[in-house]
Enzyme design. Structure first.
Site, PDB file in Angstrom:
ATOM      1  N   LEU A 187       0.822  -1.213   0.000  1.00 54.61           N
ATOM      2  CA  LEU A 187       0.000   0.000   0.000  1.00 54.61           C
ATOM      3  C   LEU A 187       0.855   1.262   0.000  1.00 54.61           C
ATOM      4  CD1 LEU A 187      -2.686  -1.063   2.647  1.00 54.61           C
ATOM      5  CD2 LEU A 187      -2.975  -0.976   0.155  1.00 54.61           C
ATOM      6  N   GLY A 188       2.017   1.212   0.619  1.00 51.34           N
ATOM      7  CA  GLY A 188       2.895   2.377   0.698  1.00 51.34           C
ATOM      8  C   GLY A 188       4.163   2.018   1.431  1.00 51.34           C
ATOM      9  N   GLY A 237      10.870   5.373   4.958  1.00 49.24           N
ATOM     10  CA  GLY A 237      12.178   5.045   5.493  1.00 49.24           C
ATOM     11  C   GLY A 237      12.131   4.036   6.625  1.00 49.24           C
ATOM     12  N   PHE A 238      11.013   3.992   7.355  1.00 48.93           N
ATOM     13  CA  PHE A 238      10.929   3.129   8.522  1.00 48.93           C
ATOM     14  C   PHE A 238      10.102   1.869   8.300  1.00 48.93           C
ATOM     15  CE2 PHE A 238      11.056   7.493  10.576  1.00 48.93           C
ATOM     16  CZ  PHE A 238      12.437   7.479  10.717  1.00 48.93           C
ATOM     17  N   LYS A 282       1.617  -3.095   8.911  1.00 47.58           N
ATOM     18  CA  LYS A 282       2.808  -2.249   8.857  1.00 47.58           C
ATOM     19  C   LYS A 282       4.016  -3.075   9.288  1.00 47.58           C
ATOM     20  CE  LYS A 282       2.737   2.092  10.250  1.00 47.58           C
ATOM     21  NZ  LYS A 282       2.798   3.335  11.088  1.00 47.58           N
ATOM     22  N   ASP A 312       2.682  14.781  14.102  1.00 40.81           N
ATOM     23  CA  ASP A 312       2.769  14.647  12.644  1.00 40.81           C
ATOM     24  C   ASP A 312       1.375  14.688  12.040  1.00 40.81           C
ATOM     25  OD1 ASP A 312       4.153  14.455  10.265  1.00 40.81           O
ATOM     26  OD2 ASP A 312       4.243  12.290  10.268  1.00 40.81           O
TER      27      ASP A 312
END
Length: 462
Positions: free
Chosen positions: A98-99, A102-103, A130, A226
């Protein structure tokens, strides 16, 4: 709100495409010091925070897998093993991606609705998985921060379903949000997406504001750090949920603020002193290159230009009016509040500034920074702030896609709220509770039939 950095993000980056940045902690999940305990499977892992040139180690309470390999369970969260999530994503196949950033990488997976066992693609419940980059030191900290946020539940926060800790693999399993992120709709990244009407935009703004107000409530006292349009996810009915809590921060007790006072620790290199009148002769040998940097040419120096990154570093905030002071700035270009960007001071109302930027994007349909816009218009806040106070000028920057859908009075009130959120001094910004109430009043202006229901709308902290 000034420009803190010389350049913005690339226009084609996904919501997870952020540059790697070490964040506020220098951490390595493979080389973390462990203080052993005998009465519990929980240990104190320590990570180092650079404070004015010194290293301050503070404990992280993390579950350590017992000798039999089982992972202790946290209440209300499913504990997955790595093979289950590997199966749920068809071995993390590329077409389930999905995306990425960097982490981490985020994959679409399928689980049984009742048992949460992995199923074949297309069957059962869709979830977002994730997978933190095992080579990323910051990813481990963000993984733990997001787990610590599990205690918070609200209709406008994305729901964590479970987690996995398997050797160097750290994964989180979230509910899947079928409409994706708000930025895709506002900035028209995909022409096949539906256009967001004015009423839908108001609905999204109110829901996101309620989520932030819940985080800021005194019993929670969380700073997201964020908040941005790409971290607002939409369900099938365009109900918004705030995501990505890796940068969130918990606040200190009421009336207190966080002071990062380094304490001396790690006596591994300590030496007993010599006898009186004697001295040690140290023939130094270079070791431990963890923070070493390659040198510059003679006469040159290193320039440490901070770059902002993702909210795996979310912080629970200090009490209202109090602040954190940190030497490391984390967040996303264009959304970071001026006081945090310029001084490192972090307030609950630093999030309010970010909300003001998102509200401006909702009104205009333009991203916070766009190098393709003419000079003088690239920074959205700096360009539009003088125009927001005039109803006549406001028309020139409103998104043309919603022309004729809003009353000028409602749009103007929303513009005034945006200006208040973007105030340079944090104390002059409204609380998110006040923001929710103002947005609900604007919705009543736009849709008078909704006015009678405002009193029954769940409060910001509920």
């Amino acid at each position: 709100m000034g420009v803190c950095f010389s350049s913005g993000p690339t226009q084609n980056s996904s919501s997870l495409d952020r540059p790697y940045y070490s964040g506020s902690a220098s951490t390595n999940c493979k080389n973390v010091g462990i203080t052993e305990t005998t009465s519990s499977s929980t240990v104190n892992r320590q990570f180092s925070v650079i404070v004015s040139g010194s290293i301050y180690r503070r404990p992280l309470s993390l579950p350590l897998p017992p000798p039999d390999g089982l992972i202790p369970k946290w209440p209300n969260l499913k504990v997955f093993d790595f093979e289950e999530l590997k199966s749920a994503t068809n071995n993390f196949r590329h077409d389930t991606l999905l995306g990425q950033g960097g982490f981490c990488r985020v994959y679409k997976g399928w689980l049984d609705e009742d048992t949460l066992a992995p199923t074949k693609a297309g069957y059962g419940m869709v979830v977002a998985i994730k997978r933190l980059n095992p080579e990323s030191t910051q990813g481990f900290v963000q993984w733990q921060t997001e787990l610590n946020m599990r205690r918070l539940s609200h209709p406008n926060l994305v729901n964590l379903l479970g987690y996995c800790w398997d050797d160097d693999e750290h994964l989180l399993v979230y509910e899947f949000m079928p409409k994706g992120s708000l930025d895709n709709y506002l900035f028209k990244r995909n022409r096949n997406l539906e256009l967001l009407s004015w009423n839908t935009r108001l609905k999204i703004a109110i829901g996101a504001a309620r989520g932030l107000a819940f985080l800021h409530a005194s019993e929670n006292n969380v700073i997201h750090r964020d908040f941005k349009s790409s971290n607002i996810l939409l369900d099938g009915n365009y109900n918004p949920k705030i995501s990505d809590f890796g940068l969130a921060k918990l606040g200190p007790s009421k009336g207190q603020s966080h002071n990062y006072n380094p304490k001396i620790s790690d006596f591994g290199l300590a030496k007993l002193g010599p006898s009186e009148g004697q001295s040690h002769n140290y023939n130094p040998k270079t070791s431990d290159f963890g923070l070493a940097k390659l040198g510059t040419s003679e006469g040159q120096s290193h320039n440490y230009n901070p770059k902002i990154s993702d909210f795996g570093l979310e912080k629970l905030g200090p009490s209202e009016g109090q602040s954190y002071v940190t030497t490391m700035v984390s967040g996303t270009f264009g959304y970071v509040s001026p006081e945090y960007c310029l001084t490192g001071a972090l307030y609950v109302k630093s999030d309010v500034s970010g909300f003001g930027v998102v509200l401006l994007e909702i009104l205009t349909g333009m991203r916070t920074f766009d190098a393709k816009r003419p000079t003088g218009q690239r920074n959205l806040v700096e360009w539009t702030e003088p125009l927001l106070s005039s109803k006549k000028k406001l028309k020139t920057i409103m998104d043309t896609e919603i022309k004729g859908q809003y009353s000028l009075e409602a749009a103007w009130q929303a513009a005034q709220l945006t200006l208040k959120c973007l105030k340079f001094v944090p104390q002059e910004r409204p609380s998110m509770k006040d923001v929710v109430e103002t947005l609900e009043a604007i919705e009543a202006i736009q849709n008078p039939q909704f006015a009678m229901y405002i009193s029954t709308t769940p409060s910001a902290g509920s």
